[in-house]
Design an enzyme around this catalytic site. Structure first.
Site: not given
Ligand code: PGA
Length: 248
Positions: A233-234, A172, A96, A94, A9-11, A212, A166
């Site tokens: 993600g990251g 994150g 966010e 998600h 997930n590049w966001k 994470s 999640e």
């Protein structure tokens, strides 16, 4: 056998040039994998990356879609537009988007229906905040997120849902759920699904862990019997890290 999936997930990261470079370096390093590998990239990159990944085993996901198929919704993008580009998946729910865009279960349920109507598969995210976990309501809360968003689907439709657990406190933050905490919640999610659709359907649904997840903990997490891969993600923003997670 359940499908094992690793989705990056590049966001809202990487411009188009950087995105093409990242995609190419993943393609160069990716040997055939028994896992389904998905890139959830910014909307603006989808059509270009769709060309880049042609003939490879990579799949594309959108990070959101609108709940209507077309109309006067300035700035929005519809599931039918994604399907038309050759996108296979969409991430919905998600945390966010729940937090910053105030999306609730009711709206997300409508988005799920719209996505499925266009033959997109849905990566549906659920998970509790730290406050909810400390209050001991996390199992009930995650069950509610599942019941309110996907329990109206029939037995065929539910097979196009992938669940991503999640925990919000792990996204994150560098803090990961322990493999015990993640496995325990995944078992719970599977039993919630089984209560409505039966054990066979529940056993066929992939449940991913996200929060994470990185090269140093992916193997431990993925070795749990109910963890069928990850939403990353990251660590998906770096080809070496992402490949090492795919191999875990
Ligand atoms: P993270 O994000 O891996 O950076 O914690 C996961 C996600 O939000 O899907």
């Amino acid at each position: 056998m359940r499908k094992e999936i690793v989705a990056g997930n590049w966001k809202m990261n990487k411009n188009l040039q950087q995105g093409k470079e990242l995609c190419n370096s993943i393609l160069n390093q990716l040997e055939t994998s028994n896992k389904e590998v998905i890139l959830a990239v910014p909307f603006t990159h989808l059509s270009v990356l769709a060309e880049l990944i042609k003939g490879s085993c990579l799949k594309l996901a959108a990070q959101n879609c609108h709940h209507e198929l077309s109309g006067a919704y300035t700035g929005e993008i519809s599931a039918s537009m994604f399907a038309n580009l050759g996108v296979d998946y969409v991430i919905l729910g998600h945390s966010e988007r729940r937090e910053y865009n105030k999306e609730d279960n009711d709206l997300i349920r409508k988005k799920v229906d719209t996505a499925l109507s266009q033959n997109l598969k849905v990566i549906y995210c659920c998970g509790e905040t730290l406050y909810e976990r400390r209050s001991g309501v996390h199992f009930d809360l995650v069950a509610k997120q599942i019941i309110e968003v996907v329990f109206h689907l029939n037995t065929q439709e539910i097979k196009n849902i992938i669940i991503a657990y999640e925990p919000v406190w792990a996204i994150g933050t560098g803090e990961t759920a322990t493999s015990f905490q993640a496995q325990e919640m995944h078992v719970h999610i599977r039993s919630v699904i089984a209560s409505k659709y039966g054990g066979e359907v529940a056993n066929g649904i992939s449940i991913l862990y996200g929060g994470s997840c990185k090269p140093s903990n992916a193997q431990e997490l993925f070795s749990q019997s109910d963890i069928d891969g990850g939403l990353i993600g990251g660590s998906s923003l770096n080809a070496e890290d992402f490949i090492s997670i795919i191999k875990a």
